[in-house]
Design an enzyme around this catalytic site. Structure first.
Site, PDB file in Angstrom:
ATOM      1  N   SER A 209       0.849  -1.220   0.225  1.00  0.00           N
ATOM      2  CA  SER A 209       0.053  -0.143   0.133  1.00  0.00           C
ATOM      3  C   SER A 209       0.938   1.181   0.077  1.00  0.00           C
ATOM      4  CB  SER A 209      -0.725   0.091   1.141  1.00  0.00           C
ATOM      5  OG  SER A 209      -1.908   0.942   1.030  1.00  0.00           O
ATOM      6  N   ASN A 210       0.241   2.310   0.360  1.00  0.00           N
ATOM      7  CA  ASN A 210       1.038   3.810   0.498  1.00  0.00           C
ATOM      8  C   ASN A 210       0.510   4.754   1.629  1.00  0.00           C
ATOM      9  OD1 ASN A 210      -0.983   5.409  -0.450  1.00  0.00           O
ATOM     10  ND2 ASN A 210      -0.728   4.169  -2.573  1.00  0.00           N
TER      11      ASN A 210
END
Ligand code: CTP
Length: 400
Positions: A209-210
């Site tokens: 993810s980020n």
């Protein structure tokens, strides 16, 4: 225009507090629902009984009343369509500008999502002091509205700028600056917004993810709602679960592929679409059904490109549909953003540079440049994301 509006009037310690009685009277006469918060200092200038009688609501001065009932600052903030601090003393302005939260008024201000207007009232030298001017500039940078103080005779006997605007002027200000755009500009328009990160599973316990928090997309949804639009928000997994006032439909997704499906399904017929989500560009080629065990020094993970959602809807968009994308860049920012604007067939691209401190992921602030498909460019200073969202919504409205 003010009929049925919930107005939270905050009265602070200034001689102009006597004008609050007239202000409450006029607001109630227009059909507004008025609740009043008073600071301790305000009560030395005007009695709570006067304002509770006129507003037909108990005046709130503490976190809890004498019977021990809690005056929830969060609920008050959500109830209000506008918070009006009038008169606003130099002391309260300074607290609001700097996040000091030491009474019911400042706690409510920090919790609120609605527009906030301050109407300063103080002696001329206090009004001109650099620290007051800085505090007012800070409040403006947060997206708060300032009703300018008037020139005239002050309580000290001196003549200059610092008088609180007259109650009639404050009401006209609310009608023009807070409620008029909401009623006119985007009523009947449909808006699609994406927000937050996507989460690409590797196995049942891990994912890629980020750092996106969704804050920028949420602020945009809130501003579009304020201007009367009907909003669909497609959001990836975020820790913050905001609540919104208004006509909002929330669709929760997790992966880039789910976001692609939701956006392409919802896009048809939308007047405005803003892709603020940080969509993963790559996803694991295969998702392991079982938790991957650690054997060996190296784990090779094969990633495949996700579909570019923005490019896809840019391809199918019809005349009259406005499409806005984001570009987060680290170098040759404008050049890269303009390439994306063209490649993805956008009307506007919102550029943030990771070189600007306080911009991009995780922060409550952002610094953006808006580039449009007609060669227009608008550069803004570092602002709270609510204020940035307002700039973006205004630029989009100009394109409509
Ligand atoms: N975007 C999208 N779908 C993707 C990737 C990005 O819709 N699979 C959208 C983002 O929401 C953003 C815009 O495209 O509005 C720009 O994203 P960005 O990742 O910065 O641009 P890319 O075109 O992917 O280019 P690069 O990552 O190489 O900078």
């Amino acid at each position: 225009m003010l009929a049925g509006k919930n107005i939270l009037l905050c009265v602070t310690g200034s001689i102009a507090a006597y004008k609050s009685a007239i202000l409450v009277r006029l607001l109630v006469k227009q059909g507004a629902n008025v609740k009043v918060i008073m600071t301790q200092a305000a009560q030395q200038f005007i009695s709570p009984l006067t304002l509770s009688t006129l507003s037909k609501n108990p005046v709130l001065t503490q976190y809890a009343d004498e019977k021990g009932n809690w005056n929830s600052h969060v609920e008050l903030g959500l109830w209000a369509h506008v918070i009006l601090v009038a008169p606003s003393s130099a002391n309260t302005l300074a607290k609001m500008a700097n996040g000091i939260c030491d009474n019911l008024l400042t706690a409510t201000y920090l919790s609120a999502r609605c527009p906030v207007a301050v109407s300063p009232a103080m002696d001329l030298d206090m009004y001109q002091h650099p620290t007051t001017l800085n505090n007012l500039a800070k409040l403006r940078s947060y997206g708060n509205l300032v009703v300018p103080a008037r020139f005239g005779e002050l309580a000290s006997g001196l003549v200059g700028e610092g008088r609180m605007a007259e109650p009639e002027e404050i009401i006209a200000f609310l009608e023009e600056e807070v409620f008029a755009p909401e009623q006119e500009t985007l009523k009947g328009k449909t808006v699609l917004i994406t927000a937050g990160p996507t989460m690409e599973p590797i196995d049942p316990v891990r994912y890629i993810s980020n750092h996106s928090t969704g804050k920028m997309g949420f602020a945009l949804a809130q501003q579009f709602l304020r201007f009367g639009a009907k909003v669909t928000l497609i959001k990836g997994p975020t820790t913050a679960q905001p609540t919104f006032n208004g006509n909002l439909n929330v669709i929760e997704v997790s992966t880039a592929s789910e976001m692609f499906d939701a956006v392409t399904r919802e896009f048809e017929g939308k007047d405005i679409t803003v892709m603020a989500a940080a969509v993963a560009d790559y996803t694991p080629a295969e998702v392991s059904g079982k938790k991957i065990k650690k054997d060996g020094h190296v784990l090779e993970l094969q990633l495949v490109k996700t579909r570019d959602i923005l490019a896809e809807i840019g391809r199918i968009k019809k005349t009259g549909q406005i499409l806005v994308g984001f570009a987060l860049e680290t170098n040759d920012e404008e050049k890269h953003a303009l390439e994306k604007l063209k490649k993805k067939n956008l009307d506007i691209i919102v550029l943030n540079s990771l070189r600007d401190s306080g911009a991009g992921f995780g922060h409550d602030t952002n610094q953006v440049t808006l580039l449009d498909n007609k060669g227009g460019k608008k550069q803004f200073e570092l602002k709270n994301k609510t204020a940035v969202a307002l700039d973006i919504v205004k630029a989009i409205t100009e394109q409509l």
